[in-house]
Design an enzyme around this catalytic site. Structure first.
Site, PDB file in Angstrom:
ATOM      1  N   ASP A 186       0.857  -1.173   0.000  1.00 18.95           N
ATOM      2  CA  ASP A 186       0.000   0.000   0.000  1.00 18.95           C
ATOM      3  C   ASP A 186       0.896   1.226   0.000  1.00 18.95           C
ATOM      4  O   ASP A 186       2.020   1.182  -0.498  1.00 18.95           O
ATOM      5  CB  ASP A 186      -0.911  -0.025   1.238  1.00 18.95           C
ATOM      6  CG  ASP A 186      -2.227   0.713   1.002  1.00 18.95           C
ATOM      7  OD1 ASP A 186      -2.201   1.958   0.958  1.00 18.95           O
ATOM      8  OD2 ASP A 186      -3.276   0.054   0.862  1.00 18.95           O
ATOM      9  N   HIS A 214      -4.173   6.135   3.702  1.00 14.56           N
ATOM     10  CA  HIS A 214      -4.730   4.834   3.359  1.00 14.56           C
ATOM     11  C   HIS A 214      -3.893   3.707   3.951  1.00 14.56           C
ATOM     12  O   HIS A 214      -4.418   2.776   4.570  1.00 14.56           O
ATOM     13  CB  HIS A 214      -4.819   4.690   1.841  1.00 14.56           C
ATOM     14  CG  HIS A 214      -5.629   3.535   1.369  1.00 14.56           C
ATOM     15  ND1 HIS A 214      -5.077   2.331   1.027  1.00 14.56           N
ATOM     16  CD2 HIS A 214      -6.969   3.398   1.187  1.00 14.56           C
ATOM     17  CE1 HIS A 214      -6.033   1.499   0.632  1.00 14.56           C
ATOM     18  NE2 HIS A 214      -7.190   2.120   0.723  1.00 14.56           N
ATOM     19  N   SER A 365     -11.651  -1.443   0.829  1.00 15.85           N
ATOM     20  CA  SER A 365     -10.271  -1.423   1.329  1.00 15.85           C
ATOM     21  C   SER A 365     -10.192  -1.835   2.784  1.00 15.85           C
ATOM     22  O   SER A 365      -9.257  -2.518   3.198  1.00 15.85           O
ATOM     23  CB  SER A 365      -9.690  -0.001   1.237  1.00 15.85           C
ATOM     24  OG  SER A 365      -9.010   0.220   0.042  1.00 15.85           O
TER      25      SER A 365
END
Length: 422
Positions: A186, A214, A365
């Site tokens: 990520d 994120h 996610s």
């Protein structure tokens, strides 16, 4: 009872892509900090916008995101023949040798670099597209010239949930060995208290590792301990930042390198909450990681049911995860994969978003790491023999949703229903 257990184990081995026909399925192939345009826009506010209208807008949102990315970074990004973003002027070849490189050079494809990814036993080379040729035309020509190699563009992959840079944030670090290791591919991970001392990071793009919202959220949902609690609290996490400060970060090459590092490091379960198109290099890297006992959990994305199938979630043996709301209903914005294996909470999920911040987030996610964390509790170390029992244990704890038994919307059912701060 023993017969039922044996049958379930066999089914789960097949689900993971390991079984009586494993040789055929797993044969070796022939072979930036994310800006706003690299993250999916927030799901439309259902309090102000009708549901049908919001779902209908998702394809346009996806196109707008790609258009904005291309407009802002034309010097480093272009579209392939499918309209998918890729690194400009670069082709990637897997399963390459010196003779192939020489043949490509004679045809005008200059070698940019070559590397060996030890963890995957995979040789890759990157070539410049000859001046004046489009990426599409060049890919077809090189594939014809080198039919025994895996030739593709270097596609880009998007975070499948709200993201953004944390340019001033301190990075999370590891201070000890700890228990079983999980993997994360990520953006970088910020030093939030819930994950303090348990995250080792490595960069696979220019400027990486660099903290992102994120990546921090996914890390906390994996191993967070305290008010922000993950599905495998207290475990050690290896985080691969494939974005850094590169506008063309998050590409297939970076993800392949990250998988190689995680395999070499003995990671058993890896979460990839990124989505994009099918790609030969990514497919080869995923296959080889799985052959070495790694289990990969991926989100199906938030581009809606009309979007193309999401990858890497759609690859055989990858555990594809969708998200559900507090009432157990599939998120209407959830994307699709060629298969769905599990569902997990994906609405109002409490996750870390910075060094001293946490928020309620929405998207597939944030469902994927909850499944990965639970899977890691059953599968702490890579072992082909242990995959069947581990997957069987996860299937047994799934809460059946939708049609009875496994279905196309929820897979085997809901995992970690009480996770995510619910």
């Amino acid at each position: 009872m023993r017969l039922w257990t044996a049958l379930l184990t066999t089914l789960c081995l097949l689900l993971a892509g390991i079984g009586p026909r494993a040789d055929a399925q797993l044969a070796l192939p022939q072979v930036q900090i994310p800006d706003a345009a690299r993250s999916l826009p927030q799901w439309p506010d259902l309090n102000t916008e009708p549901l049908i209208s919001a779902v209908d807008r998702l394809p346009q949102i996806r196109l707008d995101r790609i258009t904005a990315l291309l407009r802002g970074h034309r010097e480093s990004i272009e579209l392939d023949e499918r309209g998918e973003p890729a690194v400009r002027g670069i082709l990637v070849a897997s399963g390459i040798d010196a003779a192939m490189i020489a043949r490509a050079g004679e045809a005008g494809f200059a070698l940019l670099d070559r590397e060996y990814i030890a963890g995957l036993d995979l040789d890759i080379a990157r070539f410049h597209v000859p001046k004046g040729r489009s990426l599409t035309r060049a890919r077809k020509q090189l594939a014809k010239l080198l039919p025994d190699a895996g030739i593709d563009v270097d596609n880009l992959y998007f975070a499948s949930g709200p993201g953004g840079a944390l340019p001033q944030a301190a990075l999370a670090t590891a201070t000890g060995g700890g228990a079983a290791k999980l993997g994360l591919i990520d953006g970088g991970v910020a030093a939030h208290p819930s994950i303090a001392g348990r995250v080792e990071q490595r960069g696979f793009a220019t400027g990486a590792p660099s903290a992102s919202r994120h990546g921090t959220a996914i890390a906390s949902l994996l191993v967070g301990n305290g008010p922000v609690r993950g599905a495998a609290p207290g475990r050690r996490l290896l985080a691969a930042d494939v974005y850094g400060t590169d506008p063309a970060g998050g590409n297939a090459s970076a993800i392949a390198r990250a998988l190689g590092w995680l395999v070499e490091s003995g990671v058993a379960v890896t979460t990839i909450s990124l989505v994009g198109p099918d790609n030969r290099l990514l497919a080869a890297a995923v296959t080889r990681a799985r052959q070495r006992g790694m289990l990969i959990v991926a989100a199906v994305g938030n581009d809606g049911p009309a979007a193309p199938p999401a990858y890497p979630a759609s690859y055989p043996g990858v555990f594809a995860v969708t998200g559900v709301d507090a009432k157990g209903r599939a998120l209407p914005e959830a994307g699709r994969a060629l298969h769905i294996d599990f569902a997990a909470p994906g609405d109002a999920v409490l996750a870390a978003t910075g060094v001293n911040s946490a928020d309620r987030l929405r998207g597939t996610s944030f469902a994927a790491p909850l499944v990965a964390g639970r899977l890691a509790l059953h599968y702490p170390a890579p072992s082909i023999e242990a995959i069947g029992p581990a997957v069987a244990a996860l299937v047994m704890e799934a809460l059946d949703l939708g049609k009875k038994g496994r279905d196309k919307v929820y897979g085997h059912g809901l995992i970690c229903g009480a996770c995510g701060g619910r």
